[in-house]
Structures are given as structure tokens and as C-alpha cells.
Scaffold this motif. Structure first.
Motif, PDB file in Angstrom:
ATOM      1  N   HIS A 105       0.850  -1.192   0.000  1.00  0.00           N
ATOM      2  CA  HIS A 105       0.000   0.000   0.000  1.00  0.00           C
ATOM      3  C   HIS A 105       0.881   1.236   0.000  1.00  0.00           C
ATOM      4  CE1 HIS A 105      -3.043   2.938   0.890  1.00  0.00           C
ATOM      5  NE2 HIS A 105      -2.508   3.242   2.053  1.00  0.00           N
ATOM      6  N   HIS A 107       0.939   4.634   1.246  1.00  0.00           N
ATOM      7  CA  HIS A 107       0.192   5.408   2.242  1.00  0.00           C
ATOM      8  C   HIS A 107       0.180   6.882   1.866  1.00  0.00           C
ATOM      9  CE1 HIS A 107      -1.009   6.243   6.576  1.00  0.00           C
ATOM     10  NE2 HIS A 107      -0.868   7.432   6.020  1.00  0.00           N
ATOM     11  N   TRP A 171       4.600   7.023   2.129  1.00  0.00           N
ATOM     12  CA  TRP A 171       5.419   5.841   2.441  1.00  0.00           C
ATOM     13  C   TRP A 171       4.684   4.596   2.001  1.00  0.00           C
ATOM     14  CZ3 TRP A 171       4.982   2.894   7.457  1.00  0.00           C
ATOM     15  CH2 TRP A 171       3.896   3.290   8.232  1.00  0.00           C
ATOM     16  N   HIS A 173       4.140   0.458   2.493  1.00  0.00           N
ATOM     17  CA  HIS A 173       4.318  -0.546   3.551  1.00  0.00           C
ATOM     18  C   HIS A 173       3.383  -1.709   3.297  1.00  0.00           C
ATOM     19  CE1 HIS A 173       0.555   0.596   5.611  1.00  0.00           C
ATOM     20  NE2 HIS A 173       0.914   1.862   5.535  1.00  0.00           N
ATOM     21  N   HIS A 175       0.357  -4.386   3.874  1.00  0.00           N
ATOM     22  CA  HIS A 175      -1.018  -4.104   4.323  1.00  0.00           C
ATOM     23  C   HIS A 175      -1.867  -5.373   4.323  1.00  0.00           C
ATOM     24  CE1 HIS A 175      -4.394  -1.534   5.264  1.00  0.00           C
ATOM     25  NE2 HIS A 175      -3.753  -0.426   4.918  1.00  0.00           N
ATOM     26  N   HIS A 439      -6.729   6.668   9.946  1.00  0.00           N
ATOM     27  CA  HIS A 439      -6.233   6.940   8.590  1.00  0.00           C
ATOM     28  C   HIS A 439      -7.304   6.602   7.564  1.00  0.00           C
ATOM     29  CE1 HIS A 439      -3.886   6.883   4.971  1.00  0.00           C
ATOM     30  NE2 HIS A 439      -3.826   5.577   4.885  1.00  0.00           N
ATOM     31  N   HIS A 441      -7.821   6.028   3.448  1.00  0.00           N
ATOM     32  CA  HIS A 441      -7.169   5.867   2.151  1.00  0.00           C
ATOM     33  C   HIS A 441      -7.786   6.862   1.152  1.00  0.00           C
ATOM     34  CE1 HIS A 441      -5.254   1.605   2.577  1.00  0.00           C
ATOM     35  NE2 HIS A 441      -5.278   2.229   3.742  1.00  0.00           N
ATOM     36  N   HIS A 490      -9.020   3.047   8.757  1.00  0.00           N
ATOM     37  CA  HIS A 490      -8.622   2.173   9.858  1.00  0.00           C
ATOM     38  C   HIS A 490      -7.781   2.905  10.876  1.00  0.00           C
ATOM     39  CE1 HIS A 490      -4.462   1.650   8.232  1.00  0.00           C
ATOM     40  NE2 HIS A 490      -5.049   1.701   7.044  1.00  0.00           N
ATOM     41  N   HIS A 492      -4.296   3.289  12.629  1.00  0.00           N
ATOM     42  CA  HIS A 492      -2.936   2.988  12.185  1.00  0.00           C
ATOM     43  C   HIS A 492      -2.023   2.582  13.333  1.00  0.00           C
ATOM     44  CE1 HIS A 492       0.157   2.737   9.155  1.00  0.00           C
ATOM     45  NE2 HIS A 492      -0.676   3.210   8.246  1.00  0.00           N
TER      46      HIS A 492
HETATM   47 CU1  C2O Z   1      -0.422   3.280   6.171  1.00  0.00          CU
HETATM   48 CU2  C2O Z   1      -4.057   1.602   5.336  1.00  0.00          CU
HETATM   49  O1  C2O Z   1      -2.228   2.415   5.735  1.00  0.00           O
END
Ligand code: C2O
Ligand code: CU
Length: 508
Positions: A105, A107, A171, A173, A175, A439, A441, A490, A492
């Protein structure tokens, strides 16, 4: 305005207990600060930059003299940095040579849903098996895993990012559903910077005077590995370990760009520090403290989603997991030969120190921080909103066990939670029991209020992650534009996320 301690009087409780490292830890401020290498594109033709990243096991000497096995993007932790221009699309081919399925993902990216890294949208490991984890099988991703064609086509995956968005520090990362926290902990995180001409022209500190600082905490097992409760049977059996796992895993070693309590030599000049808290669960309240105990100004110029309208000066800067703060610090405020420490006021003992800057020499400084940084910040009004929604982020039961829930429900990829209309403005009211960095998306949002009061100084600008403090109600406003499809919102705190605190956000 200046952030006062009074504005932060309702301090977050530090949740969870630290995992203690079982190896000797180095003294602070000895290891030089690494800066992750910038990845070269494989091609730049056809209007797109193409990159390749192989996800693989590698080891690194993070603590002097100790070898630490990692799960990596391209062999390093952090992974390589990708540098992009606004509006110039990027394709990253990820090849999974790890012994586990992964999901990538970006971010903060404004990304079409099929490249956004939905938690069951897996890049399967070479060979299509799931050694090590024995974990993902409960939730659907196993389908297709024994179909040889699916395995072959899915062990590499092209993610395409239009990057048609405000320049900022993003960034990337892992997921994967139920497994994001251990995957990031073991090393699956890297930086992606987006720039544009307008930002380049501001005259901000640049080149060697611009530093990304990816801050994480980790703990080290006796064998040098990164200790993590659900991956390490010896830890699982130790009393009291489940408790921190529920609250979020905290390490006793602070790493910046993958190095423990590093030090960086600086000119007596302005530096642009692009701070990312990539820790699973740890919150920071950062201050830059001189040898003689003075605090230097942290001049915030940008938030998660790019430049502020005007700089905001802090002495104390709270940074929740996944938040980014773009700040300028003027080291000419400290004598040549002295040291400026970046300190976490929420830490205790060794986790108070983050890193240090050694002011090495006087130097010419032609950089500036203009009073107007950007003029394109969206300024949505309450009256623009077609809907107000409420979401409670609270502990609860999930599959008969402890979980973290949104609106009373744990994440279910098969359920539709929220459907928003493309282009519509909404106000969301988020309430929390304990500390939850929330967070969304796809979109950036603005913070409207905190428990009926105006936002705090560090809520300025366009954000994609907002720190809900214990007992707080935070209102945010955004327009859901960009792309249709299935996205997420969600907590984080990566352990909370894995324990259910995530929901589907469909843009229709
Ligand atoms: Cu840093 Cu759903 O993510
Ligand atoms: Cu949470």
C-alpha cells in the motif's frame, strides 16, 4: 502561533508496555544517520517511471556487531526511496521472494483501487506456500493459491500510481489482512517523495539539508532478530506479553532510518526534516533540545498531504503512528561544536532519546521559509457536506477474542461498511476510547474540531491520519474524489488494525 504545553495538556496515555531487548544496546548518538538510497527507475519511457522492487529476506547490522534478519523491500530497511514528480505516473513491479504473501500500500497516495493494496489482494510468495506464518488461511486469500497459474501470475505484481496529488512525503508498507503489524515490524516499509516545481521554487532547505527521518521502535531477541509477540513462541509464553500486544507493540530501541539513536553532522543552517512516525504503536512528542537546555523552534511547513498555507511554529510536536510532519529547524540557533537532541517527551529512559545533530560548522544559508507556502489547500465548509457520519473506535470482542472495533464491528472484507458518492463532501465524527490514529485511504481531509474545540496547531493543513486521543471526539471534513472503488479506513496502530479496527470505504 506557538504550540503551548497548555494546548497539549490532555496528554495521550502511553499504551502498552515495551518489549525488552535481549542483546546489549549501543550508547545513543554514535551511529551515523543513514539516508535510504533513492531507487533508479528501470525505464522512464512512455511518460511513466517504472521501478522494480524484490521483496526478500536480508540481514543488516542494525545494532553494532549484531546481525538482524529482516523482511525487506530490495534488501534494506527502510526500503529504497522513490522520488517522483507530481502527475507523472509510476509503476512499481513488486516481486515477492519472501516466504509469505504480501500486499503493498502506498500510504497517502491517491491511487486507483486496484493498485491501492486491499488487504486480501495478495502478491503470493514464490512457490505459492506460506511458510513461517501459518496465518492468512482463515480469510479467503488462500483461494487460488493452489492454482499454479494464479501463483505464477501473482508472485509479481504491477502497482500503478498516478501521483496526481499535492507533493508530499508518502510511504509504502505492507497491508496484508491480520498481518500488517508483524510485516512492518520485520522491515516492510519505505519512503516515496512527490515533488513539484512550485514547491522547488520556494527556496526551502534542499539537497543535503533536506533529510527524511523515518522513526520506528523495535526490540531485539537474543539471536539478533526483531522480537515480535505473535511470531516468537518464546515471547508468546512469557507472562504479560499478550497485554502489550493488545495495546500495540512497543520496542525499547528507537531507530531513525533504520539506525539506533543515530547522530547526524549538520551545518549551522536551516534543515528541512521530513518526519514520519512509522512505528507500529508508539506516539512521540518531539522537541529539539540544545546542550544548554533550550528548545529550538520546529517550524512546521507541511502535513501528511503536503504544504501548509503558512508555517506553524512548535516547540513540542506530537507525532502519531503514520503521521508525517515537514519541519524546518535552524541549527544556527545552537553554537558550533554543540549538539541538538531530538527528544521524545513521551518516552522514558532510553526511549526519550530519538537522535542528535552535531552542529559542525558555520555555513552560508540561502534557504528561506516563505510566509505563504501554498494557496491550493481545500477549504471545505460544513455547509458543503451532504452527510455527517459517526464512527466509534473502541475495544470489543472479535471472533470470541479481544478485538478493536469500528462502530462495534471488526473488519470483514466481505461486508460493505460505508458508501460515499464520488465528489461528495462529508463530515465524519470520530470518537475514541483509547488513543487511535485514524487513517483514510484515497483522500486528504481537514480537522474541523476536537471535542467541540478548535483543532490544535499541529492539526493544520491537509492530513490523511489524525490522532484521536483517549476519550476525544474529532470532526474531519473531506471530499471523496479521485477514483471509484473499494478503499479502507482504519486505526494505524498496526496491532489495532490487525485486530479488527478497519472498515471498507466504497466510493461509488
Ligand atoms: Cu499506512 Cu491503510 O495504511
Ligand atoms: Cu487504535
Amino acid at each position: 502561533g506557538l504550540t503551548t504545553s497548555a494546548a497539549l495538556a490532555r496528554r495521550p496515555a502511553v499504551t502498552g508496555a515495551e518489549l525488552r531487548s535481549a542483546v546489549p544496546l549501543p550508547p545513543a548518538f554514535q551511529v551515523p544517520l543513514p539516508v535510504p538510497a533513492v531507487l533508479e527507475p528501470v525505464t522512464t519511457s512512455g511518460g511513466t517511471d517504472r521501478y522494480e522492487i524484490t521483496q526478500r529476506e536480508a540481514s543488516a547490522e542494525i545494532l553494532p556487531g549484531i546481525t538482524t534478519p529482516l523482511w525487506t523491500y530490495g534488501g534494506t530497511f527502510p526500503g529504497p526511496t522513490i522520488e517522483s514528480r507530481r502527475g507523472r505516473p509510476v509503476t512499481v513491479t513488486h516481486r515477492n521472494e519472501l516466504p509469505l504473501p504480501t500486499v503493498v500500500h502506498l500510504h497517502g497516495g491517491r491511487t486507483p483501487a486496484d493498485s491501492d493494496g486491499y488487504p486480501t489482494d495478495l502478491v503470493l510468495p514464490a512457490g505459492g506456500h506460506e511458510a513461517h506464518t501459518g496465518h492468512a488461511s482463515a480469510h479467503g486469500p488462500a483461494h487460488g493459491m493452489h492454482d499454479p497459474r494464479a501463483v505464477v501470475t501473482e508472485r509479481t505484481r504491477d502497482y500503478t500510481f498516478p501521483l496526481d496529488q499535492r507533493p508530499t512525503l508518502l510511504w509504502y508498507h505492507d497491508h496484508r489482512m491480520d498481518f500488517t503489524a508483524p510485516a512492518i515490524w520485520r522491515g516492510l516499509a519505505g519512503l516515496h517523495v512527490v515533488r513539484d516545481d512550485a514547491e522547488d521554487d520556494l527556496g526551502l532547505p534542499a539537497g543535503p539539508r533536506e533529510l527524511p527521518l523515518m522513526i520506528t521502535d523495535r526490540s531485539f531477541a537474543a539471536d539478533g532478530g526483531l522480537a515480535y509477540p505473535s511470531l516468537d513462541p518464546s515471547l508468546r509464553e512469557r507472562p504479560g506479553v499478550l497485554e502489550p500486544y493488545l495495546a500495540g507493540v512497543l520496542g525499547d530501541v528507537i531507530l531513525v532510518n533504520g539506525a539506533p539513536w543515530p547522530v547526524h553532522e549538520v551545518d549551522a543552517a536551516r534543515y528541512r526534516l521530513r518526519i514520519l512516525n512509522a512505528s507500529n504503536a508508539r506516539h512521540y512528542e518531539l522537541e529539539a533540545v540544545t546542550d544548554d537546555g533550550r528548545r529550538l523552534d520546529l517550524v512546521q511547513i507541511g502535513a501528511d498531504q503536503g504544504l501548509l498555507a503558512a508555517p506553524v511554529t512548535h516547540r513540542l510536536l506530537p507525532v502519531a503512528p503514520a503521521e508525517r510532519y515537514d519541519v524546518v529547524v535552524d541549527f544556527s540557533g545552537a553554537p558550533v561544536g554543540s549538539r541538538v537532541s531530538l527528544v521524545n517527551r513521551l518516552g522514558s529512559g532510553r526511549t526519550r532519546d530519538v537522535m542528535a545533530f552535531r552542529v559542525a560548522r558555520r555555513a552560508l544559508d540561502e534557504s528561506r521559509v516563505p510566509g505563504t507556502l501554498s494557496t491550493d489547500l481545500p477549504d471545505w465548509r460544513r455547509s458543503d457536506a451532504v452527510r455527517v457520519r459517526d464512527f466509534a473506535f473502541r475495544a470489543g470482542r472479535m471472533r470470541g477474542d479481544h478485538g478493536w472495533l469500528i462502530g462495534g464491528l471488526p473488519f470483514d472484507p466481505a461486508r460493505s461498511d460505508v458508501a460515499v458518492g464520488l465528489g461528495e463532501v462529508e463530515v465524519w465524527r470520530l470518537v475514541a476510547d483509547v488513543h487511535h490514529p485514524v487513517h483514510l485511504h484515497l483522500v486528504g481531509f481537514r480537522v474541523l474540531s476536537r471535542s467541540g474545540r478548535p483543532p490544535l496547531p499541529h492539526d493544520a493543513g491537509l492530513k490523511d491520519t489524525v490522532s484521536l486521543r483517549p476519550g476525544e471526539a474529532v470532526e474531519i471534513i473531506t471530499r471523496f474524489d479521485g477514483y471509484r472503488g473499494r478503499y479502507l479506513f482504519h486505526c494505524h496502530n498496526a496491532e489495532h488494525e490487525d485486530m479488527g479496527m478497519m472498515a471498507n470505504l466504497e466510493v461509488v
